[in-house]
Design a protein around this motif. Structure first.
Motif, PDB file in Angstrom:
ATOM      1  N   THR A 383      67.094  87.450  31.643  1.00 57.65           N
ATOM      2  CA  THR A 383      68.298  87.334  32.473  1.00 57.65           C
ATOM      3  C   THR A 383      69.451  88.111  31.858  1.00 57.65           C
ATOM      4  OG1 THR A 383      67.618  85.136  33.227  1.00 57.65           O
ATOM      5  CG2 THR A 383      69.921  85.729  33.530  1.00 57.65           C
ATOM      6  N   TRP A 384      69.605  88.002  30.547  1.00 57.47           N
ATOM      7  CA  TRP A 384      70.697  88.726  29.894  1.00 57.47           C
ATOM      8  C   TRP A 384      70.466  90.232  29.954  1.00 57.47           C
ATOM      9  CZ3 TRP A 384      75.446  87.709  29.017  1.00 57.47           C
ATOM     10  CH2 TRP A 384      76.198  88.574  28.228  1.00 57.47           C
ATOM     11  N   ALA A 385      69.219  90.645  29.864  1.00 54.86           N
ATOM     12  CA  ALA A 385      68.923  92.079  29.975  1.00 54.86           C
ATOM     13  C   ALA A 385      69.303  92.593  31.358  1.00 54.86           C
ATOM     14  CB  ALA A 385      67.439  92.327  29.706  1.00 54.86           C
ATOM     15  N   ILE A 386      68.932  91.836  32.395  1.00 61.13           N
ATOM     16  CA  ILE A 386      69.285  92.229  33.759  1.00 61.13           C
ATOM     17  C   ILE A 386      70.796  92.259  33.914  1.00 61.13           C
ATOM     18  CG2 ILE A 386      69.174  91.561  36.193  1.00 61.13           C
ATOM     19  CD1 ILE A 386      66.556  92.642  35.083  1.00 61.13           C
ATOM     20  N   LEU A 387      71.459  91.244  33.378  1.00 59.49           N
ATOM     21  CA  LEU A 387      72.910  91.170  33.467  1.00 59.49           C
ATOM     22  C   LEU A 387      73.567  92.363  32.759  1.00 59.49           C
ATOM     23  CD1 LEU A 387      74.960  87.939  33.245  1.00 59.49           C
ATOM     24  CD2 LEU A 387      75.719  89.899  31.920  1.00 59.49           C
ATOM     25  N   THR A 388      73.037  92.709  31.585  1.00 59.37           N
ATOM     26  CA  THR A 388      73.593  93.827  30.819  1.00 59.37           C
ATOM     27  C   THR A 388      73.440  95.145  31.566  1.00 59.37           C
ATOM     28  OG1 THR A 388      73.093  92.704  28.728  1.00 59.37           O
ATOM     29  CG2 THR A 388      73.470  95.076  28.640  1.00 59.37           C
ATOM     30  N   TYR A 389      72.245  95.398  32.080  1.00 63.15           N
ATOM     31  CA  TYR A 389      72.001  96.662  32.790  1.00 63.15           C
ATOM     32  C   TYR A 389      72.806  96.728  34.083  1.00 63.15           C
ATOM     33  CZ  TYR A 389      68.041  97.078  29.576  1.00 63.15           C
ATOM     34  OH  TYR A 389      67.263  97.161  28.454  1.00 63.15           O
ATOM     35  N   VAL A 398      78.700  95.890  27.760  1.00 64.88           N
ATOM     36  CA  VAL A 398      78.728  94.587  27.109  1.00 64.88           C
ATOM     37  C   VAL A 398      79.142  94.718  25.642  1.00 64.88           C
ATOM     38  CG1 VAL A 398      77.308  92.635  26.378  1.00 64.88           C
ATOM     39  CG2 VAL A 398      77.027  93.582  28.664  1.00 64.88           C
ATOM     40  N   ALA A 399      78.752  95.808  25.012  1.00 60.82           N
ATOM     41  CA  ALA A 399      79.075  96.007  23.591  1.00 60.82           C
ATOM     42  C   ALA A 399      80.576  96.092  23.355  1.00 60.82           C
ATOM     43  CB  ALA A 399      78.399  97.281  23.083  1.00 60.82           C
ATOM     44  N   GLU A 400      81.330  96.432  24.401  1.00 57.72           N
ATOM     45  CA  GLU A 400      82.784  96.511  24.262  1.00 57.72           C
ATOM     46  C   GLU A 400      83.441  95.138  24.426  1.00 57.72           C
ATOM     47  OE1 GLU A 400      84.037  99.334  27.147  1.00 57.72           O
ATOM     48  OE2 GLU A 400      83.040 101.039  26.200  1.00 57.72           O
ATOM     49  N   LEU A 401      82.677  94.164  24.902  1.00 57.79           N
ATOM     50  CA  LEU A 401      83.223  92.834  25.144  1.00 57.79           C
ATOM     51  C   LEU A 401      82.727  91.790  24.145  1.00 57.79           C
ATOM     52  CD1 LEU A 401      82.774  92.687  29.040  1.00 57.79           C
ATOM     53  CD2 LEU A 401      84.754  93.486  27.747  1.00 57.79           C
ATOM     54  N   LEU A 406      75.363  89.020  17.672  1.00 57.84           N
ATOM     55  CA  LEU A 406      75.612  87.592  17.815  1.00 57.84           C
ATOM     56  C   LEU A 406      75.087  87.087  19.160  1.00 57.84           C
ATOM     57  CD1 LEU A 406      76.887  85.003  16.722  1.00 57.84           C
ATOM     58  CD2 LEU A 406      79.064  85.721  17.744  1.00 57.84           C
ATOM     59  N   LEU A 407      75.259  87.909  20.189  1.00 65.80           N
ATOM     60  CA  LEU A 407      74.752  87.525  21.509  1.00 65.80           C
ATOM     61  C   LEU A 407      73.247  87.306  21.482  1.00 65.80           C
ATOM     62  CD1 LEU A 407      76.592  89.711  24.187  1.00 65.80           C
ATOM     63  CD2 LEU A 407      76.490  87.226  24.073  1.00 65.80           C
ATOM     64  N   LYS A 408      72.539  88.200  20.816  1.00 67.50           N
ATOM     65  CA  LYS A 408      71.083  88.089  20.745  1.00 67.50           C
ATOM     66  C   LYS A 408      70.680  86.796  20.058  1.00 67.50           C
ATOM     67  CE  LYS A 408      66.960  90.741  19.576  1.00 67.50           C
ATOM     68  NZ  LYS A 408      66.433  92.005  19.003  1.00 67.50           N
ATOM     69  N   GLU A 409      71.403  86.424  19.004  1.00 72.99           N
ATOM     70  CA  GLU A 409      71.109  85.170  18.311  1.00 72.99           C
ATOM     71  C   GLU A 409      71.369  83.974  19.230  1.00 72.99           C
ATOM     72  OE1 GLU A 409      73.206  84.861  14.672  1.00 72.99           O
ATOM     73  OE2 GLU A 409      72.418  86.722  13.825  1.00 72.99           O
ATOM     74  N   ASP A 426      79.346  80.698  31.101  1.00 75.63           N
ATOM     75  CA  ASP A 426      80.475  80.960  30.208  1.00 75.63           C
ATOM     76  C   ASP A 426      80.641  82.469  29.985  1.00 75.63           C
ATOM     77  OD1 ASP A 426      82.515  80.175  28.122  1.00 75.63           O
ATOM     78  OD2 ASP A 426      81.063  81.224  26.845  1.00 75.63           O
ATOM     79  N   LYS A 427      79.534  83.164  29.753  1.00 72.99           N
ATOM     80  CA  LYS A 427      79.612  84.602  29.526  1.00 72.99           C
ATOM     81  C   LYS A 427      80.069  85.342  30.792  1.00 72.99           C
ATOM     82  CE  LYS A 427      78.273  84.033  25.378  1.00 72.99           C
ATOM     83  NZ  LYS A 427      79.326  83.991  24.327  1.00 72.99           N
TER      84      LYS A 427
END
Length: 546
Positions: A383-389, A398-401, A406-409, A426-427
């Motif tokens: 889900t996070w991968a889809i959200l990131t892309y 996402v790297a700018e935010l 830490l997100l991966k952890e 939350d994200k």
């Protein structure tokens, strides 16, 4: 010029009408004349006048009988009765035959001019209406492929009302009839190598466009009427259909198609694909089930018919051991449908819509059986991968935010559905607060529209001023926005899209170079050749040999 025919058995009347009708003022011309109804029918069939002026009393066939015959054969021009008899019965018959006017002899110049002006005004109105209808039909014909494509995409992802039948334009998917066709979906993933991951959003769109071109050529050659559907981020799907009798014989053919798809993309673009294959379904309403199976096979990476080749086939639960058995059936949970809905909502940075999609999916998740911590963790990562892309498509990195490490952890720590949902919401809230500025969103939507429009209309004359009118932004400002978002000018981007399509067409070998030039929007072949060499470093003819 409007054509007017005159029918009367009195030569003096014919001569007089020719003289008193103000032809030039009406922008009309004399289309001929006849002296009875039978001659009149022949004349009208020959010259097809816009207006017919006719007497009633004539030998062989009177005027009303002639008009009745004209109505039977579908004559749609204007008809004016000019009679020496003001008879109520004649007037009643004329009304029944839909005659446009009924005049009594003698007639003044002003009267005939007024009657003809009225008839011509009505003809002009009808002509404009027909033209508008024709233009509307043309627009609908141009839009139809898009409607069809979006409908098929909705069916494949499970985002369509399954009660609805196929639209008329999609009937071509079923050459043997709906009941005789089986359906199967192939899941395609573009592997995110370092080179691919570093592409800008506009370059990735162009890259995905190039992958799609190659896949479409391979699919069209191997499987007639198969459909390629672009999904979220790096995922695509291929919808196949075949008569029920060919289901089993098609397995090797499908494997061969997948092998060809992977090899062609790697040969031309130096990028690898991974493929999942769903099972055959007997009804189009079950197509989305095959999609879910295909993507679950791709995620599980268990059943590879050819060792070393990243092609995976779906296996039913009862074909697996207890240790291998899938934790969720595709029909219990639909992550592909969820990812597609999530991706669409994120691209528009609509927080309420994103939240609604997440809430709805996790409600379904509560009713699913045998969900382990590993399942939840994998769901979170995907889900996070889809959200990131999808955010990258929306121009948000996402790297700018966030701190990506830490997100991966944090994702790895989400092992309970409720906590994963809360973490995602939350994200999403943070992302929308930081990135959802209305002006930035407007600019992003404008650039998205331009990119999509270019990819769909590259063969046409494209002008930045016309697109500026469509998005209600000034031409100069839009040019700046586009350059900032994509890193290049509008014209350069159009040229790149056209050249990528031209390369694909040349490699296919079905068209002459001048045909390729025309199909990608260039009528001047030498100019096309110059641009092609500048873009690829070689002439089109030499490109074929390489």
């Amino acid at each position: 010029m409007w054509k007017i025919a005159i029918i009367d058995d009195d030569r003096a009347v014919l001569q007089g009408m020719r003289k008193i009708i103000p032809w030039d003022e009406l922008e009309a011309e004399h289309a001929g004349e006849a002296m009875d109804g039978q001659q009149g029918l022949k004349l009208i069939a020959s010259v097809n006048p816009d207006i017919v002026i006719t007497d009633i009393y004539m030998p062989l066939m009177n005027g009303l009988d002639m008009v009745e015959e004209l109505r039977k054969i579908g004559y749609e021009g204007k008809i004016v009765i000019l009679s020496g008899f003001a008879d109520f019965e004649y007037a009643r018959q004329a009304l029944r035959l839909n005659v446009d006017d009924y005049l009594s002899k003698p007639i003044t110049v002003q009267t005939i001019k007024s009657v003809l002006e009225k008839a011509i005004a009505q003809l002009e109105g009808a002509t404009v209406h027909k033209l508008e209808q024709h233009q509307l039909k043309q627009k609908l014909m141009q839009y139809e492929p898009f409607v069809e494509q979006e409908w098929v995409k909705a069916v494949v992802t499970g985002n369509v009302n399954l009660v609805k039948p196929f639209p008329p334009s999609v009937q071509g998917l079923l050459p043997h009839g709906e009941d005789a066709s089986d359906f199967l979906v192939i899941a395609v993933e573009i592997l995110r190598t370092v080179r691919v991951s570093e592409l800008s959003p506009s370059d990735f769109n162009l890259f995905r466009f190039a992958v799609g071109n190659i896949l479409q050529e391979v699919i069209s050659a191997d499987w007639k009427n198969a459909r390629l559907i672009e999904l979220h981020s790096q995922h695509m799907a291929v919808l196949l259909h075949a008569p029920h009798a060919e289901r089993e014989a098609g397995r090797l053919r499908i494997r061969s198609l997948c092998d060809s798809m992977m090899k062609h993309v790697e040969d031309y673009l130096k990028v690898k694909l991974e493929i999942g294959i769903g099972s055959w379904k007997g009804r189009w309403q079950e197509i989305a089930d095959s999609t879910e199976e295909a993507f679950q096979a791709l995620a599980a990476k268990r059943n590879a018919p050819f060792p070393g080749l990243p092609m995976y086939e779906w296996i039913r639960d009862h074909d697996l051991s207890d240790n291998q058995s899938a934790l969720l059936k595709p029909t219990e949970l639909r992550p592909v449908q969820f990812y597609q809905q999530l991706g669409e909502a994120i691209r528009h940075l609509q927080e309420s819509q994103i939240e609604e999609v997440i809430e709805r999916f996790f409600q379904q998740l509560e009713g699913a059986r045998r969900i382990t911590e590993k399942d939840v963790r994998n769901l979170g990562l995907e889900t996070w991968a889809i959200l990131t892309y999808s955010l990258l498509d929306a121009g948000v990195r996402v790297a700018e935010l966030f701190d990506t490490a830490l997100l991966k952890e944090e994702v790895q720590q989400q092992t309970v559905p409720d906590k994963l949902k809360a973490w995602l919401l939350d994200k999403v809230s943070v992302i929308c607060q930081l990135s959802g500025k209305s002006e930035k969103l407007k600019h992003k939507q404008a650039v998205d529209f331009m990119v999509q429009y270019i990819h769909e209309h590259y063969a046409e004359d494209l002008h930045l001023s016309e697109l500026a009118e469509k998005v209600y932004i000034s031409r100069n400002y839009l040019s700046t926005i586009f350059r900032q978002a994509t890193g290049e000018t509008f014209n350069n981007y159009v040229t790149r899209v056209r050249m990528e399509k031209a390369k694909s067409m040349i490699l296919e070998g079905r068209w002459m170079i001048y045909e390729v030039a025309e199909r990608v929007g260039y009528k001047n072949v030498p100019y096309f050749t110059t641009l092609f060499k500048k873009h690829t470093g070689t002439n089109p003819t030499e490109f074929v040999k390489n």
